[in-house]
Structures are given as C-alpha cells and as structure tokens.
Design a protein around this motif. Structure first.
Motif, PDB file in Angstrom:
ATOM      1  N   CYS A   1       7.255  54.817  24.257  1.00 20.33           N
ATOM      2  CA  CYS A   1       6.415  54.172  25.281  1.00 20.33           C
ATOM      3  C   CYS A   1       4.935  54.472  25.125  1.00 20.33           C
ATOM      4  O   CYS A   1       4.116  53.905  25.831  1.00 20.33           O
ATOM      5  CB  CYS A   1       6.897  54.552  26.687  1.00 20.33           C
TER       6      CYS A   1
ATOM      7  N   CYS B   1       4.830  60.126  23.032  1.00 24.22           N
ATOM      8  CA  CYS B   1       6.112  59.447  23.000  1.00 24.22           C
ATOM      9  C   CYS B   1       6.016  58.256  22.054  1.00 24.22           C
ATOM     10  O   CYS B   1       5.137  57.403  22.192  1.00 24.22           O
ATOM     11  CB  CYS B   1       6.491  58.964  24.393  1.00 24.22           C
TER      12      CYS B   1
ATOM     13  N   TRP C   1       8.368  59.701  30.762  1.00 25.55           N
ATOM     14  CA  TRP C   1       7.611  58.533  31.190  1.00 25.55           C
ATOM     15  C   TRP C   1       8.361  57.217  31.009  1.00 25.55           C
ATOM     16  O   TRP C   1       7.874  56.177  31.388  1.00 25.55           O
ATOM     17  CB  TRP C   1       6.252  58.496  30.471  1.00 25.55           C
ATOM     18  N   HIS C   2       9.511  57.270  30.388  1.00 25.13           N
ATOM     19  CA  HIS C   2      10.368  56.087  30.356  1.00 25.13           C
ATOM     20  C   HIS C   2      11.823  56.550  30.307  1.00 25.13           C
ATOM     21  O   HIS C   2      12.095  57.732  30.095  1.00 25.13           O
ATOM     22  CB  HIS C   2      10.017  55.172  29.168  1.00 25.13           C
TER      23      HIS C   2
ATOM     24  N   CYS D   1      11.767  61.787  26.907  1.00 29.40           N
ATOM     25  CA  CYS D   1      10.498  61.383  27.511  1.00 29.40           C
ATOM     26  C   CYS D   1      10.615  61.335  29.033  1.00 29.40           C
ATOM     27  O   CYS D   1      11.621  60.902  29.573  1.00 29.40           O
ATOM     28  CB  CYS D   1      10.084  60.017  26.977  1.00 29.40           C
TER      29      CYS D   1
HETATM   30 ZN   LIG Z   1       8.301  57.527  26.572  1.00 27.12          ZN
END
Ligand SMILES: [Zn+2]
Length: 116
Positions: free
Chosen positions: A55, A52, A35-36, A33
């Motif tokens: 998250c 995802c 985004w995290h 991912c």
């Molecule tokens: Zn994520």
C-alpha cells in the motif's frame, strides 16, 4: 536542548519497537502491515523506517505508535520515552511544533532512505 524526535530515531530500533507493541517481525525483517488488510507480511523495516510494498505506507517508529495507539506525535514520543526508558524530560520548556518537526524529519528520512 535535545530534539526528542532525533533522540528517538537514534536510540530506538524500529523493529524492537514494533515487536514490543505486538507486531510479529519475521527473519526477513517484515511484518503484517497496519495500514491495509495484509495477509502476507508486506511491511519491511530498513534503516529505522518502515515501508509497505503493497500500500506504500512509510514512516518511523513514531508513526507505528501513533497508528497503534491512536496518539498525537508528542503523546507518542512520551509513550516511547516511558516504555523504553529514554530519559527525556518533558517538564522542561520544550514546546515543539510537532507537525512541522515530523514533516521535516519525514522528508529527511525519505531522502536518506532512497539515496543509496
Ligand atoms: Zn500496507
């Protein structure tokens, strides 16, 4: 007149876009991912979208480009257009309200992704 967002959605494989820009998509159609801080691939690709499971991030190929290259929506479209030879002509008079179009597209896709 062609809607470039629709054009991209129909002509680009999101996994191919992800790979092209350096993400490792495994045989389970998953990648780390963006985004995290991900250590196991949590980002899953399905029907032209990513999601995802850790998250909750979700979106389209365009969101991946925006995130990776820190670009505005229209700039991301132009990048995809150039990198994948989509043949969209931005010299014309197309002046999209990018935020609005993207939000509409997002809603449409979300509905589709979770309706079956
Ligand atoms: Zn994520």
């Amino acid at each position: 007149m062609i809607d470039p967002y629709e054009h991209i959605r129909q002509n680009l494989d999101i996994e191919e876009v992800a790979r092209r820009y350096g993400l490792e998509v495994n045989r389970h159609h998953k990648a780390l991912c963006l985004w995290h801080a991900d250590s196991h691939p949590s980002l899953s690709f399905k029907k032209g979208r990513y999601r995802c499971f850790a998250c909750g991030a979700s979106g389209t190929a365009l969101d991946i480009v925006m995130k990776l290259f820190d670009l505005e929506p229209l700039e991301s479209v132009k990048k995809l257009n150039a990198d994948f030879g989509l043949g969209l002509d931005f010299k014309g008079e197309y002046r999209p309200d990018t935020a609005k179009i993207q939000e509409m597209e997002r809603q449409k896709q979300l509905q589709k992704a979770f309706s079956d």
